[in-house]
Design a protein around this motif. Structure first.
Motif, short mmCIF file in Angstrom:
data_model
loop_
_atom_site.label_atom_id
_atom_site.label_comp_id
_atom_site.label_asym_id
_atom_site.label_seq_id
_atom_site.Cartn_x
_atom_site.Cartn_y
_atom_site.Cartn_z
N GLN A 1 0.80 -1.21 0.00
CA GLN A 1 0.00 0.00 0.00
C GLN A 1 0.84 1.26 0.00
O GLN A 1 0.33 2.33 -0.28
N ILE A 2 2.10 1.16 0.33
CA ILE A 2 2.95 2.34 0.38
C ILE A 2 3.67 2.48 -0.94
O ILE A 2 4.47 1.63 -1.32
N PRO A 3 3.37 3.56 -1.68
CA PRO A 3 4.02 3.73 -2.98
C PRO A 3 5.49 4.09 -2.80
O PRO A 3 5.82 5.01 -2.08
N LEU B 1 -3.65 -1.84 27.32
CA LEU B 1 -3.43 -0.43 26.99
C LEU B 1 -2.03 -0.20 26.45
O LEU B 1 -1.85 0.53 25.47
N THR B 2 -1.05 -0.84 27.04
CA THR B 2 0.33 -0.70 26.56
C THR B 2 0.48 -1.24 25.15
O THR B 2 1.12 -0.60 24.30
N ALA B 3 -0.12 -2.38 24.87
CA ALA B 3 -0.04 -2.96 23.52
C ALA B 3 -0.70 -2.05 22.49
O ALA B 3 -0.18 -1.84 21.40
N VAL B 4 -1.85 -1.49 22.85
CA VAL B 4 -2.56 -0.59 21.93
C VAL B 4 -1.75 0.68 21.69
O VAL B 4 -1.63 1.15 20.55
N GLN B 5 -1.18 1.23 22.75
CA GLN B 5 -0.38 2.45 22.59
C GLN B 5 0.88 2.20 21.78
O GLN B 5 1.28 3.04 20.96
N LYS B 6 1.52 1.05 21.98
CA LYS B 6 2.70 0.71 21.17
C LYS B 6 2.35 0.62 19.70
O LYS B 6 3.06 1.14 18.84
N ALA B 7 1.24 -0.06 19.40
CA ALA B 7 0.82 -0.22 18.01
C ALA B 7 0.47 1.13 17.40
O ALA B 7 0.84 1.41 16.25
N ASP B 8 -0.20 1.97 18.14
CA ASP B 8 -0.57 3.29 17.64
C ASP B 8 0.66 4.15 17.37
O ASP B 8 0.77 4.78 16.32
N LEU B 9 1.60 4.16 18.29
CA LEU B 9 2.82 4.94 18.12
C LEU B 9 3.65 4.44 16.94
O LEU B 9 4.16 5.24 16.14
N ALA B 10 3.77 3.13 16.81
CA ALA B 10 4.53 2.56 15.71
C ALA B 10 3.87 2.89 14.37
O ALA B 10 4.56 3.25 13.40
N PHE B 11 2.54 2.82 14.31
CA PHE B 11 1.82 3.15 13.09
C PHE B 11 2.04 4.62 12.72
O PHE B 11 2.30 4.95 11.56
N LYS B 12 1.92 5.50 13.71
CA LYS B 12 2.12 6.93 13.45
C LYS B 12 3.54 7.21 12.96
O LYS B 12 3.74 8.04 12.07
N MET B 13 4.52 6.51 13.51
CA MET B 13 5.90 6.72 13.09
C MET B 13 6.11 6.25 11.64
O MET B 13 6.76 6.94 10.85
N VAL B 14 5.57 5.10 11.29
CA VAL B 14 5.69 4.60 9.91
C VAL B 14 5.02 5.58 8.95
O VAL B 14 5.55 5.85 7.87
N MET B 15 3.88 6.11 9.33
CA MET B 15 3.20 7.08 8.47
C MET B 15 4.02 8.36 8.30
O MET B 15 4.08 8.94 7.21
N GLN B 16 4.70 8.80 9.36
CA GLN B 16 5.54 9.99 9.24
C GLN B 16 6.74 9.72 8.34
O GLN B 16 7.13 10.59 7.55
N VAL B 17 7.32 8.54 8.46
CA VAL B 17 8.45 8.18 7.58
C VAL B 17 7.96 8.15 6.14
O VAL B 17 8.61 8.69 5.24
N ARG B 18 6.81 7.56 5.91
CA ARG B 18 6.24 7.52 4.56
C ARG B 18 6.00 8.93 4.03
O ARG B 18 6.32 9.23 2.89
N ASN B 19 5.43 9.79 4.86
CA ASN B 19 5.16 11.17 4.43
C ASN B 19 6.44 11.91 4.09
O ASN B 19 6.50 12.64 3.10
N LYS B 20 7.47 11.74 4.89
CA LYS B 20 8.76 12.39 4.62
C LYS B 20 9.39 11.85 3.33
O LYS B 20 9.96 12.61 2.55
N LEU B 21 9.30 10.55 3.13
CA LEU B 21 9.84 9.96 1.90
C LEU B 21 9.10 10.48 0.67
O LEU B 21 9.72 10.80 -0.34
N MET B 22 7.81 10.57 0.76
CA MET B 22 7.03 11.06 -0.38
C MET B 22 7.32 12.54 -0.63
O MET B 22 7.42 12.96 -1.79
N ALA B 23 7.49 13.33 0.41
CA ALA B 23 7.83 14.74 0.24
C ALA B 23 9.20 14.89 -0.41
O ALA B 23 9.39 15.72 -1.31
N ALA B 24 10.15 14.08 0.02
CA ALA B 24 11.50 14.13 -0.57
C ALA B 24 11.46 13.69 -2.03
O ALA B 24 12.12 14.30 -2.89
N TYR B 25 10.67 12.66 -2.33
CA TYR B 25 10.53 12.19 -3.70
C TYR B 25 9.93 13.28 -4.58
O TYR B 25 10.40 13.54 -5.69
#
Length: 105
Positions: free
Chosen positions: A12-14, A73-97
């Protein structure tokens, strides 16, 4: 899948295409190091595993199994934080591209 947290698949990530004639473009593990793409796909797989683990914990709590609410709660917060981080990396990569695409040669 957790409500509010869509499952991320590597397909899903171009990713920008490899530039022809650029040294190092499309490097593979055979050249001595792992490629950026494989590192990115591994990270996405880890995030997906965290989301699956959080889903299992939520289901266990909802069905009355012996699980601590703090662990859920810890498992949910870990998953949420990891997802947000991957999305930020994706956004930065797309902006650089997009920025590289605008460069006139």
């Amino acid at each position: 899948m957790m409500p509010g947290l869509p499952s991320v698949q590597a397909s899903q990530i171009p990713l920008p295409p490899a530039a022809p004639g650029v040294p190092g473009a499309g490097a593979s593990a055979a050249t001595g190091g792992s490629s950026f793409k494989s590192m990115l796909v591994d990270s996405i797989d880890q995030v997906n595993a965290m989301q699956s683990e959080a889903n299992r914990a939520i289901e266990a709590l909802a069905t009355g199994e012996d699980v601590q609410p703090a662990e859920v709660l810890t498992a949910v917060q870990k998953a949420d934080l990891a997802f947000k981080m991957v999305m930020q990396v994706r956004n930065k990569l797309m902006a650089a591209y997009e920025e590289v695409k605008q460069i006139r040669v």
